[in-house]
Scaffold this active site. Structure first.
Site, PDB file in Angstrom:
ATOM      1  N   ASN A 236       0.828  -1.207   0.000  1.00 32.88           N
ATOM      2  CA  ASN A 236       0.000   0.000   0.000  1.00 32.88           C
ATOM      3  C   ASN A 236       0.859   1.253   0.000  1.00 32.88           C
ATOM      4  O   ASN A 236       1.897   1.298   0.653  1.00 32.88           O
ATOM      5  CB  ASN A 236      -0.923   0.003   1.217  1.00 32.88           C
TER       6      ASN A 236
ATOM      7  N   HIS B 163       5.916  -0.457  -2.597  1.00 27.95           N
ATOM      8  CA  HIS B 163       5.484   0.290  -3.779  1.00 27.95           C
ATOM      9  C   HIS B 163       5.565   1.809  -3.586  1.00 27.95           C
ATOM     10  O   HIS B 163       4.965   2.553  -4.357  1.00 27.95           O
ATOM     11  CB  HIS B 163       4.050  -0.122  -4.171  1.00 27.95           C
TER      12      HIS B 163
ATOM     13  N   SER C  31      -4.612  -9.509  -3.202  1.00 30.37           N
ATOM     14  CA  SER C  31      -5.051 -10.498  -4.195  1.00 30.37           C
ATOM     15  C   SER C  31      -3.896 -11.406  -4.592  1.00 30.37           C
ATOM     16  O   SER C  31      -4.107 -12.458  -5.185  1.00 30.37           O
ATOM     17  CB  SER C  31      -5.625  -9.796  -5.425  1.00 30.37           C
TER      18      SER C  31
ATOM     19  N   ASN D 127      -8.337 -12.845   4.184  1.00 28.97           N
ATOM     20  CA  ASN D 127      -8.889 -12.170   3.005  1.00 28.97           C
ATOM     21  C   ASN D 127     -10.391 -12.417   2.973  1.00 28.97           C
ATOM     22  O   ASN D 127     -10.864 -13.440   3.455  1.00 28.97           O
ATOM     23  CB  ASN D 127      -8.237 -12.739   1.724  1.00 28.97           C
TER      24      ASN D 127
HETATM   25  P1  OAD Z   1      -6.101  -5.771  -4.860  1.00 29.17           P
HETATM   26  O1  OAD Z   1      -7.142  -4.745  -5.104  1.00 29.17           O
HETATM   27  O2  OAD Z   1      -5.567  -6.542  -6.021  1.00 29.17           O
HETATM   28  O3  OAD Z   1      -6.646  -6.850  -3.836  1.00 29.17           O
HETATM   29  C1  OAD Z   1      -7.289  -6.509  -2.649  1.00 29.17           C
HETATM   30  C2  OAD Z   1      -7.567  -7.804  -1.911  1.00 29.17           C
HETATM   31  O4  OAD Z   1      -8.125  -7.478  -0.665  1.00 29.17           O
HETATM   32  C3  OAD Z   1      -8.543  -8.733  -2.622  1.00 29.17           C
HETATM   33  O5  OAD Z   1      -8.009 -10.048  -2.614  1.00 29.17           O
HETATM   34  C4  OAD Z   1      -9.819  -8.630  -1.776  1.00 29.17           C
HETATM   35  O6  OAD Z   1     -10.526  -9.861  -1.746  1.00 29.17           O
HETATM   36  C5  OAD Z   1      -9.232  -8.320  -0.413  1.00 29.17           C
HETATM   37  N1  OAD Z   1     -10.095  -7.533   0.491  1.00 29.17           N
HETATM   38  C6  OAD Z   1     -10.977  -6.536   0.186  1.00 29.17           C
HETATM   39  N2  OAD Z   1     -11.495  -6.007   1.293  1.00 29.17           N
HETATM   40  C7  OAD Z   1     -10.922  -6.660   2.345  1.00 29.17           C
HETATM   41  C8  OAD Z   1     -11.016  -6.544   3.771  1.00 29.17           C
HETATM   42  N3  OAD Z   1     -11.801  -5.638   4.363  1.00 29.17           N
HETATM   43  N4  OAD Z   1     -10.272  -7.393   4.520  1.00 29.17           N
HETATM   44  C9  OAD Z   1      -9.459  -8.303   3.958  1.00 29.17           C
HETATM   45  N5  OAD Z   1      -9.326  -8.460   2.630  1.00 29.17           N
HETATM   46  C10 OAD Z   1     -10.035  -7.639   1.828  1.00 29.17           C
HETATM   47  O7  OAD Z   1      -4.932  -5.043  -4.065  1.00 29.17           O
HETATM   48  P2  OAD Z   1      -3.445  -5.502  -3.835  1.00 29.17           P
HETATM   49  O8  OAD Z   1      -3.328  -6.971  -3.688  1.00 29.17           O
HETATM   50  O9  OAD Z   1      -2.899  -4.646  -2.762  1.00 29.17           O
HETATM   51  O10 OAD Z   1       0.512  -2.015  -7.329  1.00 29.17           O
HETATM   52  O11 OAD Z   1      -2.782  -5.072  -5.200  1.00 29.17           O
HETATM   53  C11 OAD Z   1      -1.424  -5.252  -5.341  1.00 29.17           C
HETATM   54  C12 OAD Z   1      -0.846  -4.162  -6.181  1.00 29.17           C
HETATM   55  O12 OAD Z   1      -1.536  -4.087  -7.422  1.00 29.17           O
HETATM   56  C13 OAD Z   1      -0.988  -2.766  -5.631  1.00 29.17           C
HETATM   57  O13 OAD Z   1       0.009  -2.404  -4.707  1.00 29.17           O
HETATM   58  C14 OAD Z   1      -0.847  -1.938  -6.851  1.00 29.17           C
HETATM   59  C15 OAD Z   1      -1.818  -2.707  -7.696  1.00 29.17           C
HETATM   60  O14 OAD Z   1      -1.884  -2.466  -8.970  1.00 29.17           O
HETATM   61  C16 OAD Z   1       1.047  -1.016  -8.013  1.00 29.17           C
HETATM   62  O15 OAD Z   1       0.460   0.038  -8.201  1.00 29.17           O
HETATM   63  C17 OAD Z   1       2.435  -1.288  -8.505  1.00 29.17           C
END
Ligand code: OAD
Length: 252
Positions: free
Chosen positions: A102, A119, A189, A213
């Site tokens: 984040n 990031h 994710s 998650n």
């Molecule tokens: P994502 O938006 O890909 O994934 C968010 C995850 O959080 C999903 O698996 C949801 O199921 C889960 N989720 C949503 N609400 C939740 C909650 N209240 N409690 C627990 N889980 C929850 O975001 P990231 O995995 O952070 O990179 O994405 C990774 C990277 O992709 C980011 O840092 C960014 C993005 O593009 C760059 O900008 C380089």
């Protein structure tokens, strides 16, 4: 949430832990995750299409404005109980490394002692040409602000798709993943590399892998424990179950 007895026993006696967080951890603070649909002005764009050097080269103003809008959004929100539970975990586990994808800075704001920001941080800006970190810039302009020393366009000091991660941060994160006894993957994710490999690196070295998650992810099948639900609820419950301690919201 009922945590299995063996899980509680493991967390109680562990000395080295690592946690990787993603946008899901900030969802309960009111920030959208990356793979949620966007709203309003930005609904026609996918974040992946905006967070790239190609997009910035094509239309710097569009990308600058998207980040300026997100920066304002981040300023308006506070950490949630999930962030505070992670602060508590860092105090309870002797060697606890918190790694985040984040860019919102909410872990630091909550008081986590050491955070590896893989990031970058959305509040920081640098020159796209000379790389100088810029503290002050004029956002009211109709154009993207420029670097005072070289005249290059300013851009957010974050990692975009296709760009390398900051080396020192990635090395520290990898080392923590390889050396930990337990690895938590929380609210991510797990599809963006190289962050997504951290859980597998930990797993391959014999660490217990725990996933929290709201949905299953590609990691779920490999995880030793999967707790489905919101991190802002599950993490404080975990802290209570393991250490019989309440998560303190630092702002109260
Ligand atoms: P994502 O938006 O890909 O994934 C968010 C995850 O959080 C999903 O698996 C949801 O199921 C889960 N989720 C949503 N609400 C939740 C909650 N209240 N409690 C627990 N889980 C929850 O975001 P990231 O995995 O952070 O990179 O994405 C990774 C990277 O992709 C980011 O840092 C960014 C993005 O593009 C760059 O900008 C380089």
């Amino acid at each position: 949430m009922e945590f299995p007895f063996d899980f509680i026993a493991i967390v109680r006696k562990v000395n080295r832990a690592a946690a990787l967080t993603g946008a899901g951890v900030s969802q309960e603070s009111g920030l959208r995750t990356f793979r949620d649909a966007q709203t309003g002005l930005w609904a026609q764009y996918k974040p992946e299409e905006l967070a790239s050097p190609e997009a910035f080269a094509r239309d710097p103003k569009l990308i600058w404005d998207w980040y300026a809008w997100r920066r304002e959004g981040v300023k308006a929100v506070r950490p949630n109980l999930g962030h505070y539970a992670l602060v508590e975990m860092a105090h309870r586990i002797p060697d606890f490394t918190l790694i985040t994808q984040n860019v919102d800075g909410l872990h630091r704001l909550a008081g986590s002692p050491q955070v590896i920001e893989l990031h970058g941080n959305i509040q920081r800006v640098r020159c796209a040409e000379c790389g100088a970190i810029v503290e002050d810039w004029d956002d009211d302009n109709a154009a993207v602000p420029r670097c005072a020393s070289c005249g290059g366009l300013l851009r957010p000091h974050v990692v975009w798709f296709g760009e390398p991660l900051p080396r020192a941060e990635l090395e520290s994160a990898m080392e923590a993943a390889r050396n930990c006894q337990i690895f938590f993957s929380i609210g991510t994710s797990g599809v963006v590399q190289p962050a997504a490999t951290l859980a597998y690196a930990a797993h391959n070295r014999g660490a217990v892998v725990v996933e929290i998650n709201t949905e299953q992810t590609p990691l779920t099948a490999k995880a030793d424990f999967f707790f489905q639900g919101k991190s802002g609820e599950i993490l404080p419950e975990l802290v209570k179950a393991v250490w019989n301690s309440e998560t303190i919201n630092g702002e109260q």
